[in-house]
Design an enzyme around this catalytic site. Structure first.
Site, PDB file in Angstrom:
ATOM      1  N   LYS A  13       0.838  -1.214   0.000  1.00  0.00           N
ATOM      2  CA  LYS A  13       0.000   0.000   0.000  1.00  0.00           C
ATOM      3  C   LYS A  13       0.867   1.257   0.000  1.00  0.00           C
ATOM      4  CE  LYS A  13      -2.052  -1.171   3.868  1.00  0.00           C
ATOM      5  NZ  LYS A  13      -1.356  -2.464   4.156  1.00  0.00           N
ATOM      6  N   ARG A  88      -9.908   0.303   8.407  1.00  0.00           N
ATOM      7  CA  ARG A  88      -9.435  -1.064   8.585  1.00  0.00           C
ATOM      8  C   ARG A  88     -10.448  -1.940   9.298  1.00  0.00           C
ATOM      9  NH1 ARG A  88      -3.803  -0.127   8.444  1.00  0.00           N
ATOM     10  NH2 ARG A  88      -2.502  -1.783   9.172  1.00  0.00           N
ATOM     11  N   ARG A 127      12.132  -5.729   4.439  1.00  0.00           N
ATOM     12  CA  ARG A 127      11.717  -4.312   4.378  1.00  0.00           C
ATOM     13  C   ARG A 127      12.632  -3.442   5.233  1.00  0.00           C
ATOM     14  NH1 ARG A 127       5.728  -2.111   5.429  1.00  0.00           N
ATOM     15  NH2 ARG A 127       5.926  -3.216   7.410  1.00  0.00           N
ATOM     16  N   ARG A 160      11.284  -1.946  10.897  1.00  0.00           N
ATOM     17  CA  ARG A 160      10.158  -1.606  11.769  1.00  0.00           C
ATOM     18  C   ARG A 160      10.013  -2.634  12.889  1.00  0.00           C
ATOM     19  NH1 ARG A 160       4.918  -0.013   8.199  1.00  0.00           N
ATOM     20  NH2 ARG A 160       3.928  -1.402   9.701  1.00  0.00           N
ATOM     21  N   ARG A 171      -0.502  -9.756  12.539  1.00  0.00           N
ATOM     22  CA  ARG A 171      -1.119  -8.689  11.734  1.00  0.00           C
ATOM     23  C   ARG A 171      -1.934  -9.285  10.588  1.00  0.00           C
ATOM     24  NH1 ARG A 171       4.128  -5.615  10.466  1.00  0.00           N
ATOM     25  NH2 ARG A 171       2.874  -4.344   9.069  1.00  0.00           N
TER      26      ARG A 171
HETATM   27  P1  AP5 Z   1       4.850  -1.640   1.843  1.00  0.00           P
HETATM   28  O1  AP5 Z   1       4.566  -0.737   0.702  1.00  0.00           O
HETATM   29  O2  AP5 Z   1       5.591  -1.110   3.011  1.00  0.00           O
HETATM   30  O3  AP5 Z   1       3.490  -2.370   2.308  1.00  0.00           O
HETATM   31  P2  AP5 Z   1       2.256  -1.818   3.150  1.00  0.00           P
HETATM   32  O4  AP5 Z   1       1.042  -2.438   2.569  1.00  0.00           O
HETATM   33  O5  AP5 Z   1       2.307  -0.340   3.254  1.00  0.00           O
HETATM   34  O6  AP5 Z   1       2.616  -2.537   4.522  1.00  0.00           O
HETATM   35  P3  AP5 Z   1       2.481  -1.985   5.999  1.00  0.00           P
HETATM   36  O7  AP5 Z   1       3.224  -2.965   6.870  1.00  0.00           O
HETATM   37  O8  AP5 Z   1       2.855  -0.562   6.096  1.00  0.00           O
HETATM   38  O9  AP5 Z   1       0.983  -2.180   6.248  1.00  0.00           O
HETATM   39  P4  AP5 Z   1       0.248  -2.291   7.578  1.00  0.00           P
HETATM   40  O10 AP5 Z   1      -1.122  -2.117   7.121  1.00  0.00           O
HETATM   41  O11 AP5 Z   1       0.517  -3.524   8.339  1.00  0.00           O
HETATM   42  O12 AP5 Z   1       0.961  -1.188   8.492  1.00  0.00           O
HETATM   43  P5  AP5 Z   1       0.555   0.295   8.860  1.00  0.00           P
HETATM   44  O13 AP5 Z   1       1.771   1.096   8.912  1.00  0.00           O
HETATM   45  O14 AP5 Z   1      -0.568   0.744   8.036  1.00  0.00           O
HETATM   46  O15 AP5 Z   1       5.618  -2.925   1.249  1.00  0.00           O
HETATM   47  C1  AP5 Z   1       6.130  -3.932   2.096  1.00  0.00           C
HETATM   48  C2  AP5 Z   1       7.529  -4.377   1.613  1.00  0.00           C
HETATM   49  O16 AP5 Z   1       7.393  -5.073   0.376  1.00  0.00           O
HETATM   50  C3  AP5 Z   1       8.479  -3.212   1.315  1.00  0.00           C
HETATM   51  O17 AP5 Z   1       9.780  -3.577   1.673  1.00  0.00           O
HETATM   52  C4  AP5 Z   1       8.363  -3.012  -0.212  1.00  0.00           C
HETATM   53  O18 AP5 Z   1       9.552  -2.477  -0.762  1.00  0.00           O
HETATM   54  C5  AP5 Z   1       8.075  -4.420  -0.680  1.00  0.00           C
HETATM   55  N1  AP5 Z   1       7.196  -4.504  -1.838  1.00  0.00           N
HETATM   56  C6  AP5 Z   1       6.080  -3.745  -2.081  1.00  0.00           C
HETATM   57  N2  AP5 Z   1       5.481  -4.142  -3.219  1.00  0.00           N
HETATM   58  C7  AP5 Z   1       6.208  -5.176  -3.707  1.00  0.00           C
HETATM   59  C8  AP5 Z   1       6.092  -6.016  -4.855  1.00  0.00           C
HETATM   60  N3  AP5 Z   1       5.102  -5.869  -5.741  1.00  0.00           N
HETATM   61  N4  AP5 Z   1       7.029  -6.999  -5.035  1.00  0.00           N
HETATM   62  C9  AP5 Z   1       8.054  -7.153  -4.144  1.00  0.00           C
HETATM   63  N5  AP5 Z   1       8.215  -6.379  -3.041  1.00  0.00           N
HETATM   64  C10 AP5 Z   1       7.307  -5.410  -2.825  1.00  0.00           C
HETATM   65  O19 AP5 Z   1       0.021   0.078  10.355  1.00  0.00           O
HETATM   66  C11 AP5 Z   1       0.890  -0.285  11.395  1.00  0.00           C
HETATM   67  C12 AP5 Z   1       0.103  -0.495  12.680  1.00  0.00           C
HETATM   68  O20 AP5 Z   1      -0.526   0.752  13.043  1.00  0.00           O
HETATM   69  C13 AP5 Z   1      -1.053  -1.508  12.603  1.00  0.00           C
HETATM   70  O21 AP5 Z   1      -0.612  -2.817  12.832  1.00  0.00           O
HETATM   71  C14 AP5 Z   1      -1.981  -0.984  13.708  1.00  0.00           C
HETATM   72  O22 AP5 Z   1      -1.515  -1.337  14.975  1.00  0.00           O
HETATM   73  C15 AP5 Z   1      -1.837   0.532  13.568  1.00  0.00           C
HETATM   74  N6  AP5 Z   1      -2.840   1.109  12.637  1.00  0.00           N
HETATM   75  C16 AP5 Z   1      -2.579   1.760  11.465  1.00  0.00           C
HETATM   76  N7  AP5 Z   1      -3.727   2.154  10.888  1.00  0.00           N
HETATM   77  C17 AP5 Z   1      -4.727   1.743  11.697  1.00  0.00           C
HETATM   78  C18 AP5 Z   1      -6.152   1.825  11.635  1.00  0.00           C
HETATM   79  N8  AP5 Z   1      -6.761   2.428  10.605  1.00  0.00           N
HETATM   80  N9  AP5 Z   1      -6.867   1.272  12.635  1.00  0.00           N
HETATM   81  C19 AP5 Z   1      -6.264   0.674  13.691  1.00  0.00           C
HETATM   82  N10 AP5 Z   1      -4.924   0.551  13.814  1.00  0.00           N
HETATM   83  C20 AP5 Z   1      -4.166   1.078  12.823  1.00  0.00           C
HETATM   84 MG    MG Z   2       2.540   1.034   4.875  1.00  0.00          MG
END
Ligand code: AP5
Ligand code: MG
Length: 209
Positions: A13, A88, A127, A160, A171
Site C-alpha cells: 500500500k 481497517r 523491508r 520496523r 497482523r
Molecule cells: P509496503 O509498501 O511497506 O506495504 P504496506 O502495505 O504499506 O505494509 P504496511 O506494513 O505498512 O501495512 P500495515 O497495514 O501492516 O501497516 P501500517 O503502517 O498501516 O511494502 C512492504 C515491503 O514489500 C516493502 O519492503 C516493499 O519495498 C516491498 N514490496 C512492495 N510491493 C512489492 C512487490 N510488488 N514486489 C516485491 N516487493 C514489494 O500500520 C501499522 C500499525 O498501526 C497496525 O498494525 C496498527 O496497529 C496501527 N494502525 C494503522 N492504521 C490503523 C487503523 N486504521 N486502525 C487501527 N490501527 C491502525
Molecule cells: Mg505502509
C-alpha cells in the site's frame, strides 16, 4: 481523486501510494505513518498506540477516527488524497462515510492489492524504512542506491519493530478477521477494483493506473 488502497500488511500500500503521490500530486494519508509520527514525538496518543502496534493489534477505532477527523479537511486534500491503511474495520468505514458526508465528498475508487500470506511473510524480513519520511525499501525488490542508506538524505534505514515474523503473522490474522470484510462492504457500493500485488512493483503501479 479520492482513492482508498486496501490490502494486507506488507501488501505494498505504502509503496504504491508513493507512486500515486508523484503522478497526481495528492497526499498519501497513512494512519500507520501518522501513528508512528505520534510515537516518535511521544505524544499521549503515540504512547497509547504503541502497545497495540508493537503487538500487531489494531489501535481502537475511536482513537483512529478522532485522529482522522480533521485530516481530510486540511488544505492539501483539496484535489484529493490516497487513503492507506484506513479504514481497517467496519466501524471505521462507517465513520469515514460520516466524515465524507459532512464534507460533501465521495470516494472515487477502492483498490484492493491482493498478496498471499506466504509471500508477505517472505517479504517483510527484507523491508527497510527511512523513519523520518516513511520511504520504504526492500533489500531485494527495491534496494536503496547505497546499502542501508536513504536515497535522498543518506540517513540510516531501520527495520520496523512490528516486522518480526510472529508479529507479521498476528497482523495477517487481524487483517483476515477485521479488515477483509471491508471488501464486501465496498463491493456492495460497486466501487472496488483488484490488482495482483505479487507482480513486480512497476507492474502493480501500471495496473493501478
Ligand atoms: P509496503 O509498501 O511497506 O506495504 P504496506 O502495505 O504499506 O505494509 P504496511 O506494513 O505498512 O501495512 P500495515 O497495514 O501492516 O501497516 P501500517 O503502517 O498501516 O511494502 C512492504 C515491503 O514489500 C516493502 O519492503 C516493499 O519495498 C516491498 N514490496 C512492495 N510491493 C512489492 C512487490 N510488488 N514486489 C516485491 N516487493 C514489494 O500500520 C501499522 C500499525 O498501526 C497496525 O498494525 C496498527 O496497529 C496501527 N494502525 C494503522 N492504521 C490503523 C487503523 N486504521 N486502525 C487501527 N490501527 C491502525
Ligand atoms: Mg505502509
Amino acid at each position: 481523486m479520492k482513492l482508498l488502497l486496501l490490502g494486507p500488511p506488507g501488501g505494498g500500500k505504502g509503496t504504491q501510494a508513493n507512486c500515486l503521490v508523484n503522478k497526481y500530486s495528492i497526499p498519501q494519508i497513512s494512519t500507520g505513518d501518522m501513528l508512528r509520527e505520534h510515537l516518535k514525538n511521544k505524544t499521549e496518543l503515540g504512547i497509547e498506540a504503541k502497545k497495540f502496534m508493537d503487538s500487531g493489534n489494531l489501535v481502537p477505532d475511536e482513537v483512529i477516527l478522532n485522529m482522522m477527523k480533521n485530516r481530510l479537511n486540511d488544505k492539501d486534500c483539496k484535489n484529493g488524497y490516497i487513503l492507506d491503511g484506513f479504514p481497517r474495520t467496519l466501524p471505521q468505514a462507517e465513520g469515514l462515510e460520516n466524515l465524507l458526508n459532512n464534507l460533501n465528498q465521495n470516494l472515487d475508487a477502492v483498490i484492493v492489492i491482493n498478496v498471499d500470506d506466504e509471500v508477505i511473510i517472505e517479504r517483510m524480513g527484507g523491508r527497510r524504512i527511512h523513519p523520518a519520511s516513511g520511504r520504504t525499501y526492500h533489500v531485494t525488490f527495491k534496494p536503496p542506491k547505497k546499502e542501508n542508506k536513504d536515497d535522498l538524505t543518506g540517513e540510516k534505514l531501520i527495520i520496523r519493530t512490528d516486522d518480526q515474523k510472529e508479529t507479521v503473522k498476528k497482523r495477517l490474522y487481524i487483517y483476515h478477521k477485521q479488515t477483509k470484510p471491508l471488501i464486501n462492504y465496498y463491493q456492495s457500493k460497486k466501487m472496488i477494483s483488484f490488482v495482483n500485488g505479487e507482480n513486480p512493483i512497476d507492474e502493480v503501479t501500471q495496473n493501478i493506473f
